[in-house]
Design an enzyme around this catalytic site. Structure first.
Site, PDB file in Angstrom:
ATOM      1  CG  LEU A  57     -55.582   1.481  -9.106  1.00 48.72           C
ATOM      2  CD1 LEU A  57     -55.196   2.314 -10.329  1.00 48.72           C
ATOM      3  CD2 LEU A  57     -55.155   2.195  -7.832  1.00 48.72           C
ATOM      4  CG  ASP A  58     -60.831   1.596  -4.062  1.00 46.17           C
ATOM      5  OD1 ASP A  58     -61.035   0.389  -4.215  1.00 46.17           O
ATOM      6  OD2 ASP A  58     -60.473   2.107  -2.983  1.00 46.17           O
ATOM      7  N   PRO A  59     -62.709   2.719  -7.933  1.00 47.68           N
ATOM      8  CG  PRO A  59     -64.941   2.076  -8.201  1.00 47.68           C
ATOM      9  CD  PRO A  59     -63.763   1.898  -7.292  1.00 47.68           C
ATOM     10  NE  ARG A 112     -60.988   2.713  -0.248  1.00 52.06           N
ATOM     11  CZ  ARG A 112     -61.897   1.782   0.027  1.00 52.06           C
ATOM     12  NH1 ARG A 112     -63.015   2.123   0.661  1.00 52.06           N
ATOM     13  NH2 ARG A 112     -61.704   0.529  -0.292  1.00 52.06           N
TER      14      ARG A 112
END
Length: 313
Positions: free
Chosen positions: A42-44, A203
């Site tokens: 998971l991205d920050p 995204r």
């Protein structure tokens, strides 16, 4: 020790940061070192379900990649950022107003097995360098599109609507993040539920959906609500996990519920564990959960009425 912990990843932590944190908590609780790894990045700026494998459960990484994941995301159209999320620098704007019908027409073109170009700011490796390092240094990574499967994109809300997000995606406090929040969508901002396979960049869906509407866009928030058998409702925030870590360790079987099961006696089980094929009169099964006298020992495969071990647990 082996099993899983279903962590609720907070904002502004990488998935690797969470692994380091969990490893340290378990070491202090047990006075032992243990192997720990996450099962899906998971991205920050994303929050939500981040399964952490412990001990031999890390051997299930490849199986977990096959799991479907579900997200609640918000996209804003008419503006682009270099990272494709709200943490990036604005690179382009478009004054066009996007309406519900525009989005509804775009969605079907993005569902199914599609080719998706990874973001420039991604962890893809290019000649030994991460794409995001190349991008941060002003370069352009030579990325190739990847085939991904997007099973569902459902529109949940349009500009002006108040949508209930499953997590507070803007609160950095891990103690509060599990609370749902009512959020009002701004102009050109839409909310979606997305179900997809491994390797899909949410995204990038924002970017590609915008392109379908001849505009630009980026992701304003993201919460992963499910990955395989791990659900947001049963996840635990890091601060709660730290208080009673052993309470939240889940058995390996938690991730194997969708597989068929067989139970062998000790003689047959010993042969299989030592790499010997044994006769098993049933149809082919690519992955089957194996136990010996009721104790889980691994994953196997039945082919041509022979049972063999694939992964020992």
């Amino acid at each position: 020790m082996k099993g899983f912990v279903n962590i609720l990843k907070p904002l502004n932590m990488t998935s690797s940061d969470v692994v380091v944190k969990v490893r340290g908590i378990l070491r202090r609780a047990t006075q032992e070192k243990c192997k720990v790894g996450h099962l899906g990045t998971l991205d920050p700026l994303a929050v939500g379900v981040l399964p952490i494998a412990i001990g031999n459960a890390t051997r299930l990484f490849d199986y977990m990649l096959q799991k479907q994941k579900t997200y609640i995301a918000t996209f804003k159209f008419g503006t682009a950022t270099d990272t494709l999320d709200r943490g990036g620098i604005i690179t382009q704007t478009d004054n066009r107003i996007i309406c519900k019908s525009d989005v509804e027409k775009a969605i079907p073109n993005l569902v199914g097995t599609v080719l998706q170009m990874p973001p420039q700011y991604s962890a893809k490796s290019i000649n030994g360098k991460k794409a995001y390092d190349i991008a941060r240094n002003g370069g352009v990574a030579e990325l190739n599109p990847k085939q991904v499967t997007i099973s569902e994109i459902t529109l949940l809300g349009c500009p002006g609507d108040i949508v209930n997000l499953p997590c507070d995606v803007f609160d950095e406090s891990s103690a509060k993040i599990k609370n749902s929040v009512d959020y009002q969508l701004v102009q050109n901002e839409f909310a979606f539920r997305i179900t997809c396979g491994s390797g899909t960049y949410i995204r990038a869906i924002a970017r590609d959906m915008a392109q379908q509407m001849n505009t630009v866009g980026y992701m304003t928030s993201l919460c992963r609500t499910k990955t395989g058998d791990f659900l947001l409702d049963t996840s635990v925030a890091l601060n709660e996990f730290e208080k009673e870590p052993l309470k939240y360790i889940l058995p390996i079987e938690t991730a194997l519920m969708q597989y068929e099961k067989i139970d062998l006696n000790s003689v047959a089980g010993s042969k299989v564990l030592n790499g010997v094929k044994i006769k098993y009169d049933r149809e082919n099964v690519s992955t089957i959960s194996m136990s010996i006298d009721g104790i889980l020992v691994g994953l196997g495969e039945i082919r041509d009425k022979n049972l063999t071990l694939k992964t020992r647990l």
